[in-house]
Design a protein around this motif. Structure first.
Motif, PDB file in Angstrom:
ATOM      1  N   ARG A  14       0.550  -1.338   0.201  1.00  0.00           N
ATOM      2  CA  ARG A  14       0.010   0.032   0.123  1.00  0.00           C
ATOM      3  C   ARG A  14       0.685   1.381   0.134  1.00  0.00           C
ATOM      4  N   THR A  15       0.712   2.075  -0.923  1.00  0.00           N
ATOM      5  CA  THR A  15       1.833   3.104  -1.317  1.00  0.00           C
ATOM      6  C   THR A  15       1.206   4.585  -1.741  1.00  0.00           C
ATOM      7  N   HIS A  16       1.631   5.304  -1.012  1.00  0.00           N
ATOM      8  CA  HIS A  16       1.211   6.865  -1.224  1.00  0.00           C
ATOM      9  C   HIS A  16       2.353   7.682  -1.829  1.00  0.00           C
ATOM     10  N   ILE A  17       1.766   8.217  -3.087  1.00  0.00           N
ATOM     11  CA  ILE A  17       3.027   9.154  -3.738  1.00  0.00           C
ATOM     12  C   ILE A  17       2.576  10.606  -3.412  1.00  0.00           C
ATOM     13  N   LEU A  18       3.717  11.188  -3.213  1.00  0.00           N
ATOM     14  CA  LEU A  18       3.896  12.688  -2.964  1.00  0.00           C
ATOM     15  C   LEU A  18       4.616  13.152  -3.866  1.00  0.00           C
ATOM     16  N   SER A  19       3.814  14.339  -4.906  1.00  0.00           N
ATOM     17  CA  SER A  19       4.773  14.913  -5.877  1.00  0.00           C
ATOM     18  C   SER A  19       4.958  16.243  -5.152  1.00  0.00           C
ATOM     19  N   CYS A  20       5.992  16.562  -4.966  1.00  0.00           N
ATOM     20  CA  CYS A  20       6.438  18.034  -4.054  1.00  0.00           C
ATOM     21  C   CYS A  20       6.704  19.053  -5.379  1.00  0.00           C
ATOM     22  N   VAL A  21       5.805  20.163  -5.046  1.00  0.00           N
ATOM     23  CA  VAL A  21       5.990  21.249  -6.125  1.00  0.00           C
ATOM     24  C   VAL A  21       6.353  22.478  -5.226  1.00  0.00           C
ATOM     25  N   PHE A  22       7.457  22.891  -5.509  1.00  0.00           N
ATOM     26  CA  PHE A  22       7.910  24.119  -4.689  1.00  0.00           C
ATOM     27  C   PHE A  22       7.152  25.526  -5.155  1.00  0.00           C
ATOM     28  N   THR A  23       6.604  26.140  -4.354  1.00  0.00           N
ATOM     29  CA  THR A  23       6.094  27.559  -4.636  1.00  0.00           C
ATOM     30  C   THR A  23       6.950  28.320  -5.190  1.00  0.00           C
ATOM     31  N   GLY A  24       6.550  28.846  -6.309  1.00  0.00           N
ATOM     32  CA  GLY A  24       7.395  29.682  -7.203  1.00  0.00           C
ATOM     33  C   GLY A  24       8.046  29.160  -8.165  1.00  0.00           C
ATOM     34  N   LYS A  25       8.334  27.737  -8.262  1.00  0.00           N
ATOM     35  CA  LYS A  25       8.949  27.184  -9.405  1.00  0.00           C
ATOM     36  C   LYS A  25       7.811  26.473 -10.400  1.00  0.00           C
ATOM     37  N   ARG A  26       8.220  26.674 -11.700  1.00  0.00           N
ATOM     38  CA  ARG A  26       7.372  26.159 -12.627  1.00  0.00           C
ATOM     39  C   ARG A  26       7.468  24.639 -12.999  1.00  0.00           C
ATOM     40  N   HIS A  27       6.361  23.982 -13.074  1.00  0.00           N
ATOM     41  CA  HIS A  27       6.488  22.508 -13.337  1.00  0.00           C
ATOM     42  C   HIS A  27       5.725  22.057 -14.651  1.00  0.00           C
TER      43      HIS A  27
END
Length: 107
Positions: A14-27
């Motif tokens: 059982r897995t939870h994936i966290l995709s981190c997005v840093f504020t101010g950085k474009r993705h």
């Protein structure tokens, strides 16, 4: 359910994936989908995948204490065994998150 999260149900770890997005950085927006595809390739049971916005990285855990506590409760409720964090964690951050959440953490 938040707009930035996806729920899944299958067999396996059982897995939870966290995709981190840093504020101010474009993705490009495809980071979470790529992480999900990689996790599926190794037969992980993805329970949830979500984007986590980070204003400032914390040296101890990367995430703020409120988010760490929120995820701990969510992981307990969903019986998560593995958290995949799509960010570069230091060994100290990885250890601290494993202790806080009570699950294995991979980055």
């Amino acid at each position: 359910m938040k707009a930035d999260s996806i729920k899944y149900e299958e067999e396996g770890t059982r897995t939870h994936i966290l995709s981190c997005v840093f504020t101010g950085k474009r993705h490009g927006g495809g980071e979470m989908e790529e992480s999900v595809a990689l996790a599926r390739a190794i037969d992980l049971n993805i329970i949830c995948a979500e984007r986590v916005r980070i204003a400032a990285a914390r040296s101890a855990t990367l995430l703020g204490s409120g988010k760490v506590a929120e995820l701990k409760a969510q992981f307990s409720q969903e019986r998560i065994a593995l958290a995949v964090v799509d960010a570069d964690l230091s060994p100290i951050q990885q250890r601290n998150l494993e202790r806080a959440w009570g699950v294995k953490v991979l980055d």
